[in-house]
Design an enzyme around this catalytic site. Structure first.
Site, short mmCIF file in Angstrom:
data_model
loop_
_atom_site.label_atom_id
_atom_site.label_comp_id
_atom_site.label_asym_id
_atom_site.label_seq_id
_atom_site.Cartn_x
_atom_site.Cartn_y
_atom_site.Cartn_z
N GLY B 131 -35.34 -15.80 -3.13
CA GLY B 131 -35.92 -15.73 -1.78
C GLY B 131 -34.85 -15.63 -0.72
O GLY B 131 -34.55 -16.61 -0.03
N SER B 133 -33.84 -12.00 1.17
CA SER B 133 -34.14 -11.00 2.20
C SER B 133 -35.44 -11.29 2.94
O SER B 133 -36.40 -11.81 2.38
CB SER B 133 -34.27 -9.61 1.55
N SER B 165 -37.94 -9.16 -5.97
CA SER B 165 -38.17 -8.60 -7.31
C SER B 165 -38.82 -9.64 -8.19
O SER B 165 -38.38 -10.78 -8.25
CB SER B 165 -36.84 -8.16 -7.93
N GLU B 248 -24.42 -13.65 -9.01
CA GLU B 248 -25.36 -12.52 -9.05
C GLU B 248 -24.64 -11.18 -9.14
O GLU B 248 -25.12 -10.25 -9.76
CB GLU B 248 -26.24 -12.57 -7.79
N GLU B 366 -21.47 -1.23 1.64
CA GLU B 366 -20.75 -1.52 2.89
C GLU B 366 -20.44 -3.02 3.01
O GLU B 366 -19.34 -3.40 3.43
CB GLU B 366 -21.58 -1.05 4.09
#
Lengths: 231, 379
Positions: B131, B133, B165, B248, B366
């Site tokens: 949890g 974004s 996801s 991650e 980026e």
């Protein structure tokens, strides 16, 4: 780092400190016997040691042909040595570019504050990292015996990194990096030579590709893991 | 300047035997399927397969046995995980919990949280989602606005997460929320473990451009979770999330997620391919080999108890680039009708469509290059 490697690194660093080291000085210090077993009167160093010393040569004084002294003239061993040299020279070019970016002021701030410049240098750092890891991994495989696959992969990767990294170093330096006086060309000129030496991109791509295709789709992974598990 | 520190990958025990064991498990339990079904496999959820993995002892591999884990070394887990990915096994259901939520609970969680969540995750019966974004907080994660207020009954959560996801098959979300009213940026954030069957939570699917449902948006409308849902220290959420993201980003899924394409390519070409095709395979193989060495080095650094934030960003960025270049290079070199139904065309077509997401999920290129640049000391 092993005691042996620490000692070799200290000796090489001392020789290279002021940029005027000679090949005779390296020979006198015994680097020609780095890979010779102790029982035969040599240092008994391993290929990881050799790669680290050559990385330092690439970093400090890339025109000095210490590689021939340490590894002789076999094509595979020279390709491995060149990969280590590329790693060192690229690292130095990166450090020069970072120093330049942090000190050169344009548009009222250091270049290094511009995101576009930061992104370029990050890309270059990634290439430097890839070569450093590839050189050490190939050296480890070489110590265990047949390392034609690993050396091929490492040199192929180093060739690409030398192209990408050299271009970024020059781009970040602007015209300042393009003079005889400024040291960048000591490194980038050798990077240009080393991309062709002991197997260019097409040569190693075909060697590695032919080997991979001979293994089959599933067989490639089996072989890559078998080889590293055996180290 | 913080460079890429090289760490030796020296797992304890017999790597060859361990690899043979997980391969034997896969030979028996991995669902048979097409190359396309094996591509991007850590986004393919198969709860039954995850339960089989759990039952056979492959999940929670490094966690202490007292929490249902198997007490193995992190580098042994790496071997298991890379084998699952190289085989294209459908690992998405348990992936998040096994990779990051479980380890985070182990590191920061309370005893009660460990006992409650870890054994079920290790059995492959409890799945987690991330949890982070939100609609207004993508790359700029510090803009998180979902709030949790401390009340007498527990934490009251309001807000929305997005691009989540697997929320539709997950049981728990580890959510980054703003627990300090009026706080800004990366201050005042905390992590809460939210059971997704709690009243007030709505999960809606977002179908991706390839027609696949793995994203969701998750709404929190006055959701009440117990005080014990807080993971780690209140207000320490940002530091915890940074550590979580290093885990991650560092794993082999960042270069092995579409290994099925290289396998299909090699099988399509056969040993007598023309020189250009051989060179294509050679370049991809050299990239694969180098990325694997880098990924193993990062994992070895993690195993030493260090947080390889910069190295993880570097490996993820290079891995993403490899996985995005390969489909384009294959399309350039091999004349194929993408719609001809062959194994290679199907997997290639899928990856041409979906690979742009590889340098978005888990940190855009980026952002990753920004992390690398900070490590270089650019001011």
């Amino acid at each position: 780092m092993s005691e042996m490697r620490t000692q070799l690194v200290e000796t090489a660093t001392a020789l290279l400190a002021d940029g005027t080291a000679t090949i005779e000085a390296f020979a006198e210090a015994g680097f020609g016997q780095l890979l010779t077993p102790e029982a035969e009167g040599g240092f008994g160093g391993d290929w990881g040691d050799a790669a680290e010393v050559l990385r330092l040569v690439g970093f400090h004084q890339p025109r000095l042909d210490v590689a021939a002294l340490i590894v002789g003239d076999g094509q595979l061993d020279c390709a491995l040595a060149t990969t280590a040299l590329v790693g060192g020279a690229l690292q130095r070019a990166l450090e020069l570019a970072i120093d330049h970016a942090n000190t050169r002021v344009q548009f009222g701030k250091p270049l290094g504050k511009q995101q576009a410049v930061q992104q370029s240098l990050a890309l270059m750092a990634e290439e430097v990292a890839a070569v450093a890891v590839a050189a050490q991994a190939a050296a480890k495989a070489r110590d265990a015996g047949d390392a034609a696959f690993e050396i091929g992969c490492a040199k192929l990767r180093a060739n690409r990194a030398a192209g990408i990294g050299g271009a970024i170093a020059h781009q970040v330096h602007g015209a300042i990096g393009f003079t005889q006086d400024y040291p960048l060309h000591h490194y980038t000129a050798k990077l240009v030579e080393w991309r062709s030496a002991y197997g260019n991109d097409a040569y190693w791509a075909e060697q590695v590709g032919t080997f991979a295709l001979s293994l089959g789709g599933a067989g490639l992974w089996t072989e890559i893991t078998r080889r590293s598990d055996a180290l | 300047m913080q460079g890429f520190a090289i760490h030796a990958f020296d797992p304890p025990g017999d790597s060859v035997a361990l690899r043979a064991e997980i391969r034997a498990f896969l030979a028996e339990h991995q669902p048979k399927g097409s190359a396309a079904s094996r591509a991007n496999c850590w986004q393919v959820a198969d709860p039954e397969f995850s339960r089989a993995l759990g039952k056979a002892g492959w999940l929670g591999f490094t966690w202490p046995t007292q929490y249902g884990g198997h007490g193995r070394h992190l580098l042994e887990r790496y071997i298991v995980v890379e084998e699952l990915l190289a085989a294209g096994a459908p690992v998405a259901a348990h992936w998040i919990g096994d990779r990051q939520t479980g380890p985070l609970i182990l590191r920061y969680g309370t005893e009660e949280q460990r006992e409650r969540y870890l054994p079920a995750m290790a059995r492959g019966e409890s799945f987690a989602c991330i949890g982070l974004s939100e609609p207004g907080a993508g790359s700029d994660l510090a803009s998180v606005r979902t709030s949790a207020r401390r009340t007498r009954e527990g934490w009251r959560i309001n807000g929305q997460k997005v691009w989540t996801s697997g929320a539709h098959h997950a049981h728990t979300m580890l959510a980054l929320v703003r627990t300090q009213e009026g706080s800004e940026r990366n201050a005042g954030l905390s992590q809460l473990l939210v059971d997704l069957d709690t009243p007030g939570i709505t999960i809606r699917p977002i179908i991706d451009l390839a027609g696949v449902h793995h994203f969701n948006e998750v709404f929190f409308d006055d959701v009440l979770v117990p005080e014990g849902a807080l993971v780690g220290a209140e207000g320490n959420g940002w530091a915890q999330v940074t550590a979580e993201l290093a885990i991650e980003r560092s794993g082999p899924e960042r270069y092995l997620s579409s290994h099925a394409l290289l396998v299909a390519l090699i099988d399509h070409l056969g040993p007598n391919a023309d020189p250009a095709a051989r060179a294509l395979v050679g370049r991809a193989t050299a990239d694969l080999w180098t990325l694997r060495q880098m990924s193993m080095s990062v994992t070895a650094k993690l195993a030493h108890g260090e947080d390889p934030v910069v190295e993880a960003a570097i490996v993820k960025d290079l891995g993403n680039a490899y996985e995005q270049e390969l489909p384009r290079a294959v399309q350039d070199a091999i004349a194929l009708d993408l719609l001809d139904g062959s194994e290679l065309s199907n997997v290639l077509h899928l990856l041409l469509l979906t690979s742009p997401s590889f340098s978005l999920r888990g940190g855009t290129k980026e952002i990753l290059r920004g992390i690398a640049a900070r490590g270089l000391g650019l001011r």
